[in-house]
Scaffold this motif. Structure first.
Motif, PDB file in Angstrom:
ATOM      1  N   TYR A 148      20.973  -4.935  -4.160  1.00  0.00           N
ATOM      2  CA  TYR A 148      22.396  -5.224  -4.063  1.00  0.00           C
ATOM      3  C   TYR A 148      22.626  -6.699  -4.353  1.00  0.00           C
ATOM      4  N   LEU A 149      23.725  -6.966  -5.039  1.00  0.00           N
ATOM      5  CA  LEU A 149      24.147  -8.333  -5.293  1.00  0.00           C
ATOM      6  C   LEU A 149      25.405  -8.619  -4.481  1.00  0.00           C
ATOM      7  N   VAL A 150      25.479  -9.845  -3.976  1.00  0.00           N
ATOM      8  CA  VAL A 150      26.647 -10.295  -3.235  1.00  0.00           C
ATOM      9  C   VAL A 150      27.129 -11.573  -3.891  1.00  0.00           C
ATOM     10  N   LEU A 151      28.456 -11.664  -4.152  1.00  0.00           N
ATOM     11  CA  LEU A 151      29.035 -12.837  -4.774  1.00  0.00           C
ATOM     12  C   LEU A 151      30.270 -13.249  -3.997  1.00  0.00           C
ATOM     13  N   VAL A 152      30.544 -14.563  -3.940  1.00  0.00           N
ATOM     14  CA  VAL A 152      31.741 -15.045  -3.271  1.00  0.00           C
ATOM     15  C   VAL A 152      32.435 -16.083  -4.141  1.00  0.00           C
ATOM     16  N   SER A 153      33.720 -16.261  -3.847  1.00  0.00           N
ATOM     17  CA  SER A 153      34.526 -17.219  -4.599  1.00  0.00           C
ATOM     18  C   SER A 153      35.719 -17.636  -3.759  1.00  0.00           C
ATOM     19  N   GLU A 154      36.186 -18.862  -3.999  1.00  0.00           N
ATOM     20  CA  GLU A 154      37.387 -19.344  -3.326  1.00  0.00           C
ATOM     21  C   GLU A 154      38.636 -18.684  -3.881  1.00  0.00           C
ATOM     22  N   GLN A 155      38.553 -18.124  -5.087  1.00  0.00           N
ATOM     23  CA  GLN A 155      39.695 -17.461  -5.699  1.00  0.00           C
ATOM     24  C   GLN A 155      39.590 -15.937  -5.653  1.00  0.00           C
ATOM     25  N   SER A 156      38.356 -15.424  -5.780  1.00  0.00           N
ATOM     26  CA  SER A 156      38.201 -13.990  -6.016  1.00  0.00           C
ATOM     27  C   SER A 156      37.745 -13.193  -4.810  1.00  0.00           C
ATOM     28  N   LYS A 213      23.799  -3.220 -14.275  1.00  0.00           N
ATOM     29  CA  LYS A 213      25.107  -2.929 -14.869  1.00  0.00           C
ATOM     30  C   LYS A 213      26.260  -3.521 -14.081  1.00  0.00           C
ATOM     31  N   LEU A 214      25.974  -4.127 -12.939  1.00  0.00           N
ATOM     32  CA  LEU A 214      27.051  -4.689 -12.131  1.00  0.00           C
ATOM     33  C   LEU A 214      27.747  -5.801 -12.905  1.00  0.00           C
ATOM     34  N   LYS A 215      29.041  -5.697 -13.042  1.00  0.00           N
ATOM     35  CA  LYS A 215      29.813  -6.675 -13.809  1.00  0.00           C
ATOM     36  C   LYS A 215      30.522  -7.649 -12.863  1.00  0.00           C
ATOM     37  N   SER A 216      31.162  -8.601 -13.475  1.00  0.00           N
ATOM     38  CA  SER A 216      31.898  -9.570 -12.670  1.00  0.00           C
ATOM     39  C   SER A 216      33.248  -9.038 -12.228  1.00  0.00           C
ATOM     40  N   HIS A 217      33.630  -7.874 -12.747  1.00  0.00           N
ATOM     41  CA  HIS A 217      34.893  -7.244 -12.392  1.00  0.00           C
ATOM     42  C   HIS A 217      36.077  -8.182 -12.627  1.00  0.00           C
ATOM     43  N   GLY A 218      35.960  -8.949 -13.690  1.00  0.00           N
ATOM     44  CA  GLY A 218      37.063  -9.798 -14.115  1.00  0.00           C
ATOM     45  C   GLY A 218      37.321 -10.991 -13.228  1.00  0.00           C
ATOM     46  N   GLN A 219      36.371 -11.329 -12.381  1.00  0.00           N
ATOM     47  CA  GLN A 219      36.583 -12.425 -11.433  1.00  0.00           C
ATOM     48  C   GLN A 219      35.625 -13.569 -11.725  1.00  0.00           C
ATOM     49  N   ALA A 220      35.941 -14.729 -11.195  1.00  0.00           N
ATOM     50  CA  ALA A 220      35.073 -15.902 -11.296  1.00  0.00           C
ATOM     51  C   ALA A 220      34.367 -16.108  -9.965  1.00  0.00           C
ATOM     52  N   TRP A 221      33.046 -16.217 -10.007  1.00  0.00           N
ATOM     53  CA  TRP A 221      32.253 -16.306  -8.794  1.00  0.00           C
ATOM     54  C   TRP A 221      31.529 -17.647  -8.733  1.00  0.00           C
ATOM     55  N   GLN A 222      31.224 -18.069  -7.515  1.00  0.00           N
ATOM     56  CA  GLN A 222      30.602 -19.376  -7.334  1.00  0.00           C
ATOM     57  C   GLN A 222      29.240 -19.316  -6.654  1.00  0.00           C
ATOM     58  N   SER A 223      28.987 -18.298  -5.862  1.00  0.00           N
ATOM     59  CA  SER A 223      27.696 -18.146  -5.194  1.00  0.00           C
ATOM     60  C   SER A 223      27.211 -16.718  -5.383  1.00  0.00           C
ATOM     61  N   LEU A 224      25.887 -16.558  -5.465  1.00  0.00           N
ATOM     62  CA  LEU A 224      25.286 -15.272  -5.815  1.00  0.00           C
ATOM     63  C   LEU A 224      23.990 -15.102  -5.034  1.00  0.00           C
ATOM     64  N   LYS A 225      23.794 -13.923  -4.439  1.00  0.00           N
ATOM     65  CA  LYS A 225      22.546 -13.599  -3.758  1.00  0.00           C
ATOM     66  C   LYS A 225      22.204 -12.136  -3.989  1.00  0.00           C
ATOM     67  N   ALA A 226      20.905 -11.852  -3.999  1.00  0.00           N
ATOM     68  CA  ALA A 226      20.423 -10.480  -4.142  1.00  0.00           C
ATOM     69  C   ALA A 226      19.543 -10.132  -2.948  1.00  0.00           C
ATOM     70  N   THR A 227      19.539  -8.857  -2.578  1.00  0.00           N
ATOM     71  CA  THR A 227      18.647  -8.392  -1.528  1.00  0.00           C
ATOM     72  C   THR A 227      18.353  -6.918  -1.767  1.00  0.00           C
ATOM     73  N   THR A 228      17.267  -6.452  -1.180  1.00  0.00           N
ATOM     74  CA  THR A 228      16.852  -5.058  -1.330  1.00  0.00           C
ATOM     75  C   THR A 228      17.062  -4.327  -0.020  1.00  0.00           C
ATOM     76  N   LEU A 229      17.646  -3.158  -0.122  1.00  0.00           N
ATOM     77  CA  LEU A 229      17.929  -2.332   1.045  1.00  0.00           C
ATOM     78  C   LEU A 229      17.582  -0.890   0.701  1.00  0.00           C
ATOM     79  N   ASP A 230      16.628  -0.320   1.432  1.00  0.00           N
ATOM     80  CA  ASP A 230      16.220   1.069   1.223  1.00  0.00           C
ATOM     81  C   ASP A 230      15.899   1.335  -0.250  1.00  0.00           C
ATOM     82  N   SER A 231      15.086   0.445  -0.833  1.00  0.00           N
ATOM     83  CA  SER A 231      14.578   0.554  -2.212  1.00  0.00           C
ATOM     84  C   SER A 231      15.642   0.334  -3.279  1.00  0.00           C
ATOM     85  N   SER A 232      16.849  -0.030  -2.885  1.00  0.00           N
ATOM     86  CA  SER A 232      17.895  -0.339  -3.863  1.00  0.00           C
ATOM     87  C   SER A 232      18.251  -1.814  -3.767  1.00  0.00           C
TER      88      SER A 232
END
Length: 641
Positions: free
Chosen positions: A57-65, A36-55
């Protein structure tokens, strides 16, 4: 294995199970359950996922956002303002995420730690790192079996560096350059499978190359992808992501999924996305695929593919660290080869290491790794030592080395008080290409040399040291079918061990006359990966062992030192953050003693040649390892505390 193109039409998605022959069509382009994680109205350029304690998480970065960290259910997320580009992520313990990115304005790499609580995500700390004089065009993280954290930094023009970020034992920053990267121009994206120690790097207009991530491995590459999706219309790679035995490669025309089998990466699926879809970032978690849709400015999720990685968890070898390294050789290239240890009879802490430079001569080091002498004797290859050997001068300590300059045996004397080494004689042989050498002294009054030729011939010479001038008498010869090198003789049992580089370890019984045919006690294979190089024996209160350089996988094998010479264990020599030392790799020669050498080495010392001297890059040298650390790491014997 399947190797097919799967078409995502406007009305649906085809979901296939790997390694089976059937595919099933879903009714619509489904979202991943709980995603259900949305883009929160931002434009992203890089994306990574990882698991922590069975959950997840997505991490995204952008030069603008800025930077976004959030769990897939969007129950908690955090956005940092800023201008970021490039991204990789690793979990740190059970509650922290490490995000490695670049401040776009300063071109400074940053490692940001986030504390993940039950209801919130908080920024914990930021560490910045030094950088060479280049613009970062791509980056990725690598965590080794010691839990050290490294980064690969690419400049897009064929250069870059590998940098050590964090010490795996203490978690403290290291920030040291490990080595420079030599890549083709257009290498601008990378990702690492930590479990497989594999680095993937894209090359513009070519595809994805596989390199070793472990810095102590020879820098070789192999092409994995070529002419992606359609041979007639090759597509530029927009993103890659490696997870365990899965490699995702995204282009504007296809999403390609590779899996590993028998150390080879093979295309398992090629997905064709809808026409309106443009992927600029890709990652995976729990066999799901997540993409950033650049045109629609949304995150998209593809349901689970029931991927069954073949080697998701690998058994990493135990790792010990060197405590000291010798000064580097004066010349680059393959120079350092074989060490030998001389033990001072009254003050063991003043013992010496004799190391060969096969391009120049003999080096003599103290136990701090400092060079005490440099003796220009010629192309000295292998060396061995015996102490208290009878001669015309009384009992003397001697070293003998194979000299490839004139195919002779270089004989040295070692002063028992100072440890100073001096040349004594050059003893001729009838060999065409001398190579390995070792000494055998069953008593003070007897000393023999075994020296071999690249053609497999082994000569045994008796040293005649009680005459006015040293001489050598040929006693007998042996023959192996291919190239030998390292050898070691057990003075107590009369056994000679010889390594045939591509075959294994041979045992010769010197007590019988004539010497019977040798016995192959260890074959080259999974445990001993050719070339089989250095060999030595060690004996003390912890046992008697044969240690062998398994050069093909940069490890060291331990066998019982007596019949039946059972294989016991293997280990590697890794990084030491406190001393800023790299590990050892592609070792040629080694030497070990079980005698105490002062407070630093109470149970003996192992010395190995290091084929790739790093941190930073430098000519080859030798690494010193406390033998007690090896015993403890492998659990060979109970060690006193």
């Amino acid at each position: 294995m399947l190797n097919r193109l799967i078409d995502f039409s406007k009305s649906g998605l085809i979901a296939c199970t790997l390694f089976v022959s059937a595919c099933s069509t879903t009714a619509s382009f489904q979202a991943i359950a709980n995603f259900k994680l949305k883009s929160h109205g931002q434009a992203w350029q890089s994306l990574k996922a990882t698991t922590l304690d069975s959950s997840t998480y997505l991490v995204l970065v952008s030069e603008q956002s800025g930077l976004l960290v959030g769990d897939i259910s969007d129950s908690k997320h955090l956005v940092l303002e800023g201008k970021y580009e490039h991204l990789d992520v690793r979990p740190q313990g059970d509650r922290s995420l490490l995000v490695f990115t670049v401040d776009q304005q300063s071109n400074i790499p940053q490692l940001i730690e986030f504390d993940v609580g039950s209801t919130s995500i908080e920024k914990k700390k930021t560490q910045t790192f030094k950088l060479g004089n280049f613009q970062i065009d791509g980056l990725c993280l690598y965590r080794d079996s010691q839990q050290n954290l490294f980064a690969f930094l690419l400049d897009g023009y064929g250069g870059g560096e590998m940098r050590w970020l964090l010490d795996g034992q203490s978690g403290r920053p290291v920030d040291a350059s490990v080595k420079a990267l030599k890549l083709p121009p257009g290498s601008d994206q990378c990702s690492v499978s930590d479990e497989n120690e594999t680095l993937f790097i894209t090359e513009e207009s070519i595809g994805v190359w596989q390199y070793p991530a472990n810095p102590e491995t020879e820098w070789q590459r192999s092409l994995i992808t070529e002419n992606l999706y359609h041979p007639e219309v090759p597509a530029e790679i927009s993103a890659i992501d490696a997870q365990h035995d899965i490699l995702l490669v995204a282009t504007q025309k296809s999403i390609n999924l590779y899996t590993q089998k028998n150390k080879s990466w093979q295309l398992a699926h090629a997905f064709k996305p809808p026409k309106q879809f443009t992927s600029s970032a890709i990652t995976s978690y729990s066999e799901n695929i997540v993409l950033w849709d650049e045109k629609q400015q949304v995150l998209q999720g593809l349901p689970a593919l029931e991927i069954n990685p073949l080697n998701k968890s690998q058994n990493h070898l135990p790792v010990v660290a060197a405590s000291v390294q010798t000064e580097a050789m004066q010349t680059r290239g393959d120079a350092a080869d074989d060490p030998a240890i001389w033990v001072h009879p009254q003050a063991p802490e003043k013992s010496r290491i004799l190391g060969t430079n096969k391009k120049w001569g003999l080096m003599v080091y103290n136990l701090n790794g400092e060079r005490e002498q440099a003796i220009a004797t010629g192309h000295i290859n292998n060396i061995d030592i015996r102490q208290q050997v009878a001669s015309s001068e009384g009992l003397v300590d001697i070293a003998v080395a194979s000299n490839r300059s004139d195919n002779s045996m270089a004989l040295y004397k070692i002063d028992p008080a100072s440890g100073e080494v001096s040349t004594w004689a050059a003893l001729p042989t009838n060999l065409n290409e001398v190579y390995g050498i070792c000494l055998y002294a069953p008593s003070h009054d007897e000393a023999y040399v075994f020296i071999n030729d690249k053609n497999g011939l082994i000569n045994q010479y008796q040293l005649l040291l009680q005459n006015s001038a040293p001489a050598a008498k040929l006693i007998q010869t042996f023959q192996l079918q291919s190239q030998p090198e390292a050898c070691v003789a057990d003075d107590k049992t009369g056994v000679l061990f010889v390594g045939e580089e591509d075959v294994g370890i041979w045992r010769f019984n010197l007590k019988q006359a004539p010497v019977p045919a040798p016995e192959l006690i260890a074959k080259a294979g999974e445990q001993l990966v050719s070339d089989i190089e250095g060999i030595d024996l060690v004996e003390n209160q912890h046992g008697k062992y044969l240690i062998i350089s398994s050069q093909g996988d940069s490890s060291y094998a331990i066998l019982e030192g007596e019949a039946p010479f059972k294989y016991l264990a293997k280990f590697r020599i890794g990084f030491n953050a406190d001393k800023r030392l790299d590990g050892a790799s592609e070792t040629d020669g080694l030497a070990v003693t079980g005698k105490p050498l002062g407070e630093k080495y109470p149970d003996g010392l192992l010395v190995v040649q290091d084929g790739y001297n790093l941190l930073p890059e430098a000519p080859q040298n030798f690494k010193l390892v406390d033998w007690q650390l090896v015993i403890k790491a492998l659990g060979l014997k109970n060690v006193h505390d």
